[in-house]
Design an enzyme around this catalytic site. Sequence first.
Site, mmCIF file in Angstrom:
data_model
loop_
_atom_site.group_PDB
_atom_site.id
_atom_site.type_symbol
_atom_site.label_atom_id
_atom_site.label_comp_id
_atom_site.label_asym_id
_atom_site.label_seq_id
_atom_site.Cartn_x
_atom_site.Cartn_y
_atom_site.Cartn_z
ATOM 1 N N ASN A 173 88.447 92.750 -25.105
ATOM 2 C CA ASN A 173 89.479 91.776 -24.745
ATOM 3 C C ASN A 173 90.892 92.225 -25.103
ATOM 4 O O ASN A 173 91.860 91.820 -24.464
ATOM 5 C CB ASN A 173 89.168 90.404 -25.341
ATOM 6 C CG ASN A 173 89.024 90.428 -26.845
ATOM 7 O OD1 ASN A 173 88.782 91.466 -27.451
ATOM 8 N ND2 ASN A 173 89.154 89.275 -27.468
ATOM 9 N N LYS A 196 84.404 103.686 -31.441
ATOM 10 C CA LYS A 196 83.424 103.353 -30.395
ATOM 11 C C LYS A 196 83.990 102.170 -29.630
ATOM 12 O O LYS A 196 83.827 101.028 -30.023
ATOM 13 C CB LYS A 196 82.071 103.011 -31.026
ATOM 14 C CG LYS A 196 80.860 103.245 -30.106
ATOM 15 C CD LYS A 196 80.832 102.345 -28.888
ATOM 16 C CE LYS A 196 80.499 100.906 -29.242
ATOM 17 N NZ LYS A 196 80.526 100.022 -28.008
ATOM 18 N N SER A 251 81.435 89.728 -31.786
ATOM 19 C CA SER A 251 80.697 88.489 -32.009
ATOM 20 C C SER A 251 80.146 88.406 -33.427
ATOM 21 O O SER A 251 79.862 89.420 -34.069
ATOM 22 C CB SER A 251 79.543 88.372 -31.015
ATOM 23 O OG SER A 251 78.500 89.269 -31.348
ATOM 24 N N GLU A 272 85.872 91.191 -38.174
ATOM 25 C CA GLU A 272 86.700 90.155 -37.546
ATOM 26 C C GLU A 272 85.852 89.603 -36.418
ATOM 27 O O GLU A 272 85.693 90.234 -35.371
ATOM 28 C CB GLU A 272 88.014 90.761 -37.047
ATOM 29 C CG GLU A 272 89.040 89.714 -36.683
ATOM 30 C CD GLU A 272 89.044 89.400 -35.205
ATOM 31 O OE1 GLU A 272 88.487 88.342 -34.841
ATOM 32 O OE2 GLU A 272 89.579 90.194 -34.425
ATOM 33 N N CYS A 306 89.596 85.789 -29.500
ATOM 34 C CA CYS A 306 88.853 85.225 -30.625
ATOM 35 C C CYS A 306 89.619 84.095 -31.309
ATOM 36 O O CYS A 306 89.016 83.254 -31.983
ATOM 37 C CB CYS A 306 88.508 86.311 -31.630
ATOM 38 S SG CYS A 306 89.931 87.241 -32.213
ATOM 39 N N GLU A 404 81.652 78.623 -29.262
ATOM 40 C CA GLU A 404 82.844 79.253 -28.703
ATOM 41 C C GLU A 404 82.595 79.596 -27.239
ATOM 42 O O GLU A 404 81.683 80.357 -26.916
ATOM 43 C CB GLU A 404 83.178 80.518 -29.494
ATOM 44 C CG GLU A 404 84.435 81.230 -29.041
ATOM 45 C CD GLU A 404 84.702 82.488 -29.840
ATOM 46 O OE1 GLU A 404 85.874 82.849 -29.993
ATOM 47 O OE2 GLU A 404 83.728 83.119 -30.311
#
Length: 504
Positions: A173, A196, A251, A272, A306, A404
Amino acid sequence: MWRTVRLSRQITMSSIRNFSALVQNKALINGSWVDSSTCATFDVKNPASGEVITSVPDMTVEDAQKAIKAAKDAFESKEWRSLTGKDRSNLLKKWHKLIEQHAEEIAEIMTAESGKPIVESKGEIIYGNSFVEWFAEEARRIYGEVIPSAVNNREIIVMKQPIGVAALITPWNFPLAMITRKAASALAAGCTVVVKPSEDTPLTALAVAKLAEDAGIPKGVINVVTTAKAAPIGDLLCKSPDVRGISFTGSTEVGKLLFRNSADGIKRVGLELGGNAPFIVFDSANIEKAVDGAMASKFRNCGQTCVSANRFFVQEGVYDKFVSQLTQRVESLKIGNGKSCDVQIGPLINEMQFNKVSGFVEDARSKNANIITGGKGLSSLGSLFYAPTIVTDVPPSAKIYTEEVFGPVASIIKFKDEAEAVQKANDTRRGLAGYFYSENLQQVFRVAKRLEVGMVGVNEGIISAAEAPFGGVKESGIGREGSHHGIDEYVDIKYICMGNLKYD
């Protein structure tokens, strides 16, 4: 209703090459641009059109092991370990300058592979590059301590040293900012990295790695492993004794798995993870500003952030006014291929995300929630476009109430008083960001302290900045990125006791 835009449905490798030599279709290991050892590749697609942009190497565990070894060798070499903080700072400043110079090209690559509007991509370049600038400056401020000893012939010295190789696992994102926020702090501390990137957006990662190479950062210091097989390579990064730190954005479910897999090596872990951000509008709020903040927080990047507002709690005295104004703004959003400068909402990133968002809305609909606007796919634009949606009268049993959504869907819930709003806002296992609007100073301090989140936006919908610590509480993660605290994720504290000293 929404304004939609039909644009060219094809952004191919050849057309991107017309504007950018930064498009790379090989991975970076030890300063060399390489294919997978098996020669396998996977396609990178434009989510707005479905067209294949290019293909990149589908690296194996063995390839990732080579990247780890390259990072370890680079860390131990004189070419990196012996550099002063000033030397590392200068290299990061050169990297920052090159990203700035190539911002237009990177933004077009980002929009092509992520689908976000070009205006937002350009904004992300500025935001993400601010971390390179910030940590270039912090490289010279990794201070130790001299602590007064209780014994006359001793001195207590504390220094901070780099942990070694850090593995950085980044999402789709924010394909540039999530790399620069991690890599710039790691490099400033003196670490080397293996990145990665998400299989959905590897081209942005490879482009900024190419600029790091052009800036003179030595070979092996930054390695980029592209793969469609995230699980086995993630497992290797967690379990390799040569990797001393893991930093992951993504996630909560995957974060928990990485945390478990890193336990045997007692690695430094920064996570995070997912959020479920409340957005509270009190009767005392400035409604126009609250609506502005809601639009910025909820619909940026098609709701795929997020820290996006997920649950809107609006006090009954201003409920109707807020819903009316927000609906008008949502229905005026321009939707289409993000290549156009006036597009505000692009597609969702992939089919899995589209199915999740539409499934959440249908679940709410089946439980008698009220779909004020939206609530459907926009197949005339493409298979991954979903209409910006407002849902009211959401029952607690609906998925959209508790989970979410990560899409352009705002669920609005009415409340009576402050205590109810805070209780509902905190009734989640996540705690990344929270927002509220109030002109009551007493209320501002009460609610800011009581929200169980790592970051609070008071009368503000966009809160992240290089100078501020970014991170959550509860199941939204551990550690902080950005600010001077961001360096702490990549350094060990060493205590040195100097004994039997003579001062006579």
